[in-house]
Design an enzyme around this catalytic site. Structure first.
Site, PDB file in Angstrom:
ATOM      1  N   HIS A 290       0.832  -1.205   0.000  1.00 10.68           N
ATOM      2  CA  HIS A 290       0.000   0.000   0.000  1.00 10.68           C
ATOM      3  C   HIS A 290       0.869   1.258   0.000  1.00 10.68           C
ATOM      4  CE1 HIS A 290      -2.932  -2.966   1.434  1.00 10.68           C
ATOM      5  NE2 HIS A 290      -3.862  -2.136   1.017  1.00 10.68           N
ATOM      6  N   ASP A 362      -4.504  -5.426  -8.367  1.00 11.52           N
ATOM      7  CA  ASP A 362      -4.823  -4.839  -7.079  1.00 11.52           C
ATOM      8  C   ASP A 362      -4.956  -3.327  -7.321  1.00 11.52           C
ATOM      9  OD1 ASP A 362      -5.290  -4.566  -4.378  1.00 11.52           O
ATOM     10  OD2 ASP A 362      -3.497  -5.654  -3.760  1.00 11.52           O
TER      11      ASP A 362
END
Length: 433
Positions: A290, A362
């Site tokens: 992330h 993702d």
């Protein structure tokens, strides 16, 4: 006293620089919390400080005093410039010609905060799917969200477009973004210690519960289950979001495969698709993608014999789609993350595994991709045979990301054959009716 004044003045300079940086980068995903009222507060504060400095006579204190006042005037100007740049890019995307919309729009699933904004994207065919999460139900209700999704689908029908893919993250456990109002089930890992027949039965029941509740809302795709193996080492203190140790089903690939297949069967029996994640696996990765880039250094034969067993079994035994993560598989392609590596996507998943289902990335707003060269990643992902590009955390970044695809299309940098094969897969996975 003089030293305190110097410290105070230094802090005012540093605060001014910080305000300018925040204003100039107000559209960055990391500053999403400043949008709206935060931006207004920042602008008002900068003007107030500039006025106070003028009233305290800093304009008459020579170049340094005037420079400080001008510094505090910059946040407002920087913010206006950043907003103008964003709106220019947004309008350019919204005016995309029909040919590019048909070619590119089908590859994007986008999260949103503004229903009117996502309605336009859906109606124009600029996206093929919408991602819903906790902020879409905060302060609202399941009924309201259902009506919202139904309205989006009505706009798609009226425009003569295929139904919108509606995706959610409802894994169970700590990732249960729509619970409440949906039922918050425990993580699938709670089933790992049960007898094989019992855990399979309960996993399928979990899938049916998730599937029925999601289907009732209008959700068609659940971004689950997690197939990464549980890591042996303790969590990295800088892992704020991935938390795979708490989300993984087990460290035993056979157990993961059995529970995941049963769970997917329950979802599919309820009319909701599954997206198994996060290939090539996060169990051996320490970094949080992330925010940071991450390498997976294990040899291929070792991965095939362990980490990849759940992926192979789930993909061959169900209709599940595959989510590919932003981890660099160094033994195959050390120069780019798996999510946009042709050697990984086409070489391993398509050709070696013979997988013909849908592959999605993702979230492209994750730091491992977005803070590097997201334009390159977008083009390489499409050319590698990735079918869907996810822009989830900050849907406003869609305009930048779609602009990347538009530019590549205009310059003939997109592989027409790959796009054609992708279109066939998408039609097969998401029928028009």
């Amino acid at each position: 006293m003089q030293s305190l004044k110097r410290i105070g003045l230094t802090l005012v300079w540093l605060a001014g620089i910080a305000f300018v940086f925040a204003a100039a980068n107000k559209n960055d995903p990391y500053l999403i919390s400043l949008r709206g009222t935060g931006n207004i507060a920042l602008a008002i504060a900068s003007v107030v400080v500039a006025v106070l400095l003028i009233r305290r006579g800093y304009w008459r204190r020579g170049i340094a005093g005037r420079a400080l006042i001008l510094l505090w005037c910059l946040p407002l100007l920087s913010m206006l410039g950043a907003h103008a740049a964003f709106e220019w890019r947004k309008q350019r995307v919204l005016r995309t010609d029909a040919a590019q919309v048909r070619s590119l729009g089908k590859h994007f699933i986008v999260g949103y905060s503004s229903f009117p904004e996502v309605s336009v994207l859906a109606e124009k065919g600029l996206i093929s799917g919408a991602y819903i999460t906790k902020h879409n139900v905060a302060g609202s209700s399941a009924t309201r969200l259902k009506e919202e999704i139904s309205a989006l689908q009505a706009k798609r029908r009226a425009a003569g477009l295929p139904p919108l893919i509606v995706a959610a993250d409802q894994e169970g456990g700590i990732v249960s973004h729509l619970a409440p109002p949906l039922t918050k089930l425990p993580a699938l890992s709670t089933l790992a210690s049960l007898a094989p027949d019992v855990r399979a039965e309960k996993a399928e029941a979990f899938g049916r519960t998730h599937g029925q509740e999601l289907a009732a809302l209008g959700v068609t795709l659940n971004l689950a289950p997690v197939l990464d193996l549980r890591p042996e080492v303790k969590r990295n203190r800088f892992d704020f979001n991935t938390l795979i140790g708490r989300r993984a089903i087990s460290d035993d690939p056979v157990v993961v495969a059995e529970i995941a297949r049963a769970y997917v069967s329950g979802l599919e029996a309820s009319g909701v698709g599954a997206a198994a994640k996060h290939f090539p696996g996060l169990g051996r990765v320490r970094a949080d993608t992330h925010h940071f880039s991450a390498d997976l250094d294990a040899p291929l034969d070792e991965l095939e014999a362990s980490d990849w067993i759940p992926f192979r079994k789930v993909l061959t035994g169900t209709k599940a789609q595959l989510m590919i993560g932003h981890v660099t598989l160094t033994s195959v392609d050390p120069d780019r993350a798996a999510s946009h590596s042709k050697r990984v996507v086409d070489g391993i998943i398509r050709k070696k595994w013979n997988y013909r289902g849908v592959i999605m990335t993702d979230d492209l707003v994750m730091g491992a991709i977005y803070q590097r060269n997201v334009c390159t990643a977008v083009v390489e992902a499409l050319n590698a045979g990735v079918d869907l590009l996810l822009v989830a955390f900050d849907g406003a970044q869609f305009y930048r990301i779609f602009t990347c695809a538009m530019a590549a299309s205009a310059e003939d940098r997109l592989d027409a054959a790959m796009l054609g094969e992708s279109e066939t897969r998408l039609k097969g996975a998401f029928p028009v009716d």
